[in-house]
Design a protein around this motif. Structure first.
Motif, PDB file in Angstrom:
ATOM      1  N   VAL A   1       1.149   6.718 -15.984  1.00 28.55           N
ATOM      2  CA  VAL A   1       0.849   8.002 -16.607  1.00 28.55           C
ATOM      3  C   VAL A   1       1.883   8.268 -17.693  1.00 28.55           C
ATOM      4  CG1 VAL A   1       0.676  10.494 -16.277  1.00 28.55           C
ATOM      5  CG2 VAL A   1      -0.209   8.944 -14.529  1.00 28.55           C
ATOM      6  N   THR A   2       1.404   8.510 -18.911  1.00 28.51           N
ATOM      7  CA  THR A   2       2.282   8.841 -20.034  1.00 28.51           C
ATOM      8  C   THR A   2       2.126  10.319 -20.369  1.00 28.51           C
ATOM      9  OG1 THR A   2       2.159   6.611 -20.964  1.00 28.51           O
ATOM     10  CG2 THR A   2       2.812   8.390 -22.454  1.00 28.51           C
ATOM     11  N   ILE A   3       3.238  11.011 -20.481  1.00 25.29           N
ATOM     12  CA  ILE A   3       3.233  12.434 -20.838  1.00 25.29           C
ATOM     13  C   ILE A   3       3.807  12.561 -22.248  1.00 25.29           C
ATOM     14  CG2 ILE A   3       4.129  14.719 -20.264  1.00 25.29           C
ATOM     15  CD1 ILE A   3       4.180  13.829 -17.354  1.00 25.29           C
TER      16      ILE A   3
ATOM     17  N   SER B   1       0.823  -1.204   0.000  1.00 27.03           N
ATOM     18  CA  SER B   1       0.000   0.000   0.000  1.00 27.03           C
ATOM     19  C   SER B   1       0.850   1.244   0.000  1.00 27.03           C
ATOM     20  CB  SER B   1      -0.919  -0.016   1.228  1.00 27.03           C
ATOM     21  OG  SER B   1      -1.651   1.177   1.319  1.00 27.03           O
ATOM     22  N   THR B   2       1.910   1.241   0.825  1.00 30.32           N
ATOM     23  CA  THR B   2       2.802   2.410   0.892  1.00 30.32           C
ATOM     24  C   THR B   2       3.473   2.644  -0.441  1.00 30.32           C
ATOM     25  OG1 THR B   2       3.203   1.988   3.214  1.00 30.32           O
ATOM     26  CG2 THR B   2       4.783   3.390   2.081  1.00 30.32           C
ATOM     27  N   SER B   3       3.938   1.538  -1.070  1.00 30.23           N
ATOM     28  CA  SER B   3       4.598   1.664  -2.368  1.00 30.23           C
ATOM     29  C   SER B   3       3.642   2.234  -3.390  1.00 30.23           C
ATOM     30  CB  SER B   3       5.098   0.280  -2.814  1.00 30.23           C
ATOM     31  OG  SER B   3       5.607   0.339  -4.113  1.00 30.23           O
ATOM     32  N   GLY B   4       2.396   1.774  -3.412  1.00 34.20           N
ATOM     33  CA  GLY B   4       1.417   2.259  -4.373  1.00 34.20           C
ATOM     34  C   GLY B   4       1.120   3.718  -4.179  1.00 34.20           C
ATOM     35  N   GLU B   5       1.003   4.167  -2.908  1.00 28.50           N
ATOM     36  CA  GLU B   5       0.716   5.568  -2.646  1.00 28.50           C
ATOM     37  C   GLU B   5       1.855   6.455  -3.103  1.00 28.50           C
ATOM     38  OE1 GLU B   5      -0.091   5.779   1.472  1.00 28.50           O
ATOM     39  OE2 GLU B   5      -1.971   4.659   1.352  1.00 28.50           O
ATOM     40  N   ALA B   6       3.092   6.015  -2.921  1.00 31.35           N
ATOM     41  CA  ALA B   6       4.248   6.834  -3.279  1.00 31.35           C
ATOM     42  C   ALA B   6       4.319   7.074  -4.765  1.00 31.35           C
ATOM     43  CB  ALA B   6       5.535   6.152  -2.799  1.00 31.35           C
ATOM     44  N   GLY B   7       3.886   6.075  -5.573  1.00 29.98           N
ATOM     45  CA  GLY B   7       3.985   6.225  -7.019  1.00 29.98           C
ATOM     46  C   GLY B   7       2.654   6.482  -7.684  1.00 29.98           C
ATOM     47  N   GLU B   8       1.643   6.865  -6.898  1.00 35.00           N
ATOM     48  CA  GLU B   8       0.294   6.988  -7.437  1.00 35.00           C
ATOM     49  C   GLU B   8       0.213   7.992  -8.571  1.00 35.00           C
ATOM     50  OE1 GLU B   8      -4.218   7.978  -5.854  1.00 35.00           O
ATOM     51  OE2 GLU B   8      -2.552   7.841  -4.448  1.00 35.00           O
ATOM     52  N   ASP B   9       0.920   9.123  -8.461  1.00 36.43           N
ATOM     53  CA  ASP B   9       0.822  10.162  -9.480  1.00 36.43           C
ATOM     54  C   ASP B   9       1.508   9.740 -10.772  1.00 36.43           C
ATOM     55  OD1 ASP B   9       0.505  12.611 -10.795  1.00 36.43           O
ATOM     56  OD2 ASP B   9       2.400  13.351 -10.016  1.00 36.43           O
ATOM     57  N   SER B  10       2.680   9.082 -10.662  1.00 38.51           N
ATOM     58  CA  SER B  10       3.487   8.840 -11.849  1.00 38.51           C
ATOM     59  C   SER B  10       3.285   7.476 -12.485  1.00 38.51           C
ATOM     60  CB  SER B  10       4.969   9.030 -11.507  1.00 38.51           C
ATOM     61  OG  SER B  10       5.347   8.216 -10.422  1.00 38.51           O
ATOM     62  N   LYS B  11       2.834   6.479 -11.735  1.00 35.55           N
ATOM     63  CA  LYS B  11       2.658   5.149 -12.308  1.00 35.55           C
ATOM     64  C   LYS B  11       1.510   5.148 -13.319  1.00 35.55           C
ATOM     65  CE  LYS B  11       4.632   2.180  -8.731  1.00 35.55           C
ATOM     66  NZ  LYS B  11       5.704   1.713  -9.587  1.00 35.55           N
TER      67      LYS B  11
ATOM     68  N   LYS C   1      -2.649  19.289 -15.314  1.00 40.70           N
ATOM     69  CA  LYS C   1      -2.597  19.604 -13.881  1.00 40.70           C
ATOM     70  C   LYS C   1      -3.281  18.524 -13.053  1.00 40.70           C
ATOM     71  CE  LYS C   1      -3.281  23.882 -12.707  1.00 40.70           C
ATOM     72  NZ  LYS C   1      -3.945  25.183 -12.398  1.00 40.70           N
ATOM     73  N   ASP C   2      -4.398  17.999 -13.557  1.00 39.21           N
ATOM     74  CA  ASP C   2      -5.112  16.945 -12.844  1.00 39.21           C
ATOM     75  C   ASP C   2      -4.557  15.560 -13.172  1.00 39.21           C
ATOM     76  OD1 ASP C   2      -6.852  18.785 -11.628  1.00 39.21           O
ATOM     77  OD2 ASP C   2      -8.179  18.761 -13.374  1.00 39.21           O
ATOM     78  N   LYS C   3      -4.125  15.390 -14.407  1.00 40.96           N
ATOM     79  CA  LYS C   3      -3.613  14.095 -14.848  1.00 40.96           C
ATOM     80  C   LYS C   3      -2.296  13.733 -14.169  1.00 40.96           C
ATOM     81  CE  LYS C   3      -1.603  12.139 -19.096  1.00 40.96           C
ATOM     82  NZ  LYS C   3      -1.417  12.372 -20.543  1.00 40.96           N
ATOM     83  N   ALA C   4      -1.417  14.717 -14.031  1.00 36.52           N
ATOM     84  CA  ALA C   4      -0.090  14.465 -13.458  1.00 36.52           C
ATOM     85  C   ALA C   4       0.367  15.702 -12.692  1.00 36.52           C
ATOM     86  CB  ALA C   4       0.904  14.134 -14.567  1.00 36.52           C
ATOM     87  N   PRO C   5      -0.172  15.921 -11.484  1.00 38.62           N
ATOM     88  CA  PRO C   5       0.122  17.148 -10.731  1.00 38.62           C
ATOM     89  C   PRO C   5       1.594  17.355 -10.413  1.00 38.62           C
ATOM     90  CG  PRO C   5      -1.118  15.569  -9.386  1.00 38.62           C
ATOM     91  CD  PRO C   5      -1.161  15.075 -10.784  1.00 38.62           C
ATOM     92  N   GLU C   6       2.331  16.275 -10.122  1.00 38.99           N
ATOM     93  CA  GLU C   6       3.753  16.434  -9.818  1.00 38.99           C
ATOM     94  C   GLU C   6       4.534  16.865 -11.063  1.00 38.99           C
ATOM     95  OE1 GLU C   6       5.145  12.846  -8.051  1.00 38.99           O
ATOM     96  OE2 GLU C   6       3.898  13.046  -6.253  1.00 38.99           O
ATOM     97  N   ALA C   7       4.167  16.320 -12.212  1.00 36.22           N
ATOM     98  CA  ALA C   7       4.805  16.726 -13.464  1.00 36.22           C
ATOM     99  C   ALA C   7       4.474  18.184 -13.775  1.00 36.22           C
ATOM    100  CB  ALA C   7       4.341  15.828 -14.601  1.00 36.22           C
TER     101      ALA C   7
END
Length: 292
Positions: free
Chosen positions: A37-39, A25-35, A237-243
């Motif tokens: 997701v294709t830019i 669960s922790t691993s999934g949360e850490a990569g939730e934004d980038s996993k 912005k919504d699709k990949a907020p960290e990017a």
């Protein structure tokens, strides 16, 4: 005793199961934004587009994103951004050169960051051509240049502006559209004979390092000094907020980009290798882009 052993084994299995589930669960949360997701970057056929695109690509991949690049002319890039087929364009020349695209598609795009502010562009001539100091000086001297202005692809903002300037200023020029490489090859053939030639130029570009050129000042409203912006579609912005956050902090020095272009174009180095070298040699700039 057997019951005790069984109970202990069950307890141990439960603890291990909970621990594994928690870790997953922790691993999934850490990569939730980038996993997953294709830019997709729009890439125009201009040398100035390549360095910032490659630097951004490497930084985003390091964050866990999948990055694609789609080649198109400027009109195709802005259309792709407006439809959501493309996510990012690193080389938008504003407020003048790409103003027509922003007017057409602006409600579906976001002006995300300014990369640099000193984007000089316009019609250029070799410095050995005397008596021509501005675009207005070309009037009546079109034959000196064979009656031609050599330019880039039809869909580019500079092509649109050039044709508009020819018509509105009453200049007797034919605009010869080509690729950037085709335009430069023609200009180089003429300059090798030290004859007058008129073509499009912009900075950053290695042409200014390789040849003695001058940009001809044009009347107001045509080729003004531009800022180069990062443009994204409204969904990023919504699709990949960290990017999006990284791109909103974007800034690169124009002289750094020119040096990178020379390495890629003149020294035939791999573009991503040159981009990685810039990242390695500019830790402070990279930290600022990452918001650290």
């Amino acid at each position: 005793m057997k019951k005790l052993k069984v109970s202990l084994l069950l307890l141990l299995a439960f603890i291990l199961l909970v621990g594994c589930s928690s870790g997953a669960s922790t691993s999934g949360e850490a990569g939730e934004d980038s996993k997953n997701v294709t830019i997709n970057f729009g890439v125009t056929p201009w040398t100035s587009t390549i360095p910032p695109t490659k630097v951004a690509k490497l930084l985003l991949e390091d964050m866990g994103y999948t990055v694609k690049e789609t080649n198109a002319d400027a009109g195709g890039v802005y259309t792709g951004l407006s439809k959501g087929d493309l996510d990012v364009f690193m080389d938008s020349w504003l407020p003048v050169m790409h103003a027509n695209y922003m007017e057409q598609f602006g409600d579906k795009l976001e002006d995300t960051a300014v990369s640099y502010t000193d984007g000089e562009l316009g019609w250029v001539i070799p410095t050995y051509v005397e008596g021509i100091e501005s675009v207005e000086d070309l009037k009546g001297k079109e034959d000196l240049f064979g009656g031609k202005v050599y330019g880039i692809e039809e869909g580019a903002g500079m092509s649109v502006t050039s044709k508009k300037m020819i018509e509105e200023l009453g200049l007797d020029f034919e605009y010869v559209a080509s690729s950037e490489g085709g335009m430069l090859a023609q200009a180089q053939r003429i300059m090798a004979k030290e004859e007058p030639v008129l073509f499009l130029g912009w900075r950053p570009h290695p042409m200014f390092a390789n040849y003695d050129l001058k940009v001809l000042p044009s009347p107001e409203g045509y080729f003004d000094t531009s800022e180069v912006h990062v443009i994204t579609n409204n969904e990023l912005k919504d699709k990949a907020p960290e990017a999006y956050e990284l791109l909103s902090n974007w800034s690169m020095n124009v002289s750094d980009i020119e040096k990178m272009i020379v390495e890629i174009e003149d020294n035939n180095r791999d573009a991503e290798e040159v981009a990685q070298e810039w990242i390695d040699n500019h830790p402070d700039e990279v930290k600022a882009i990452k918001g650290e």
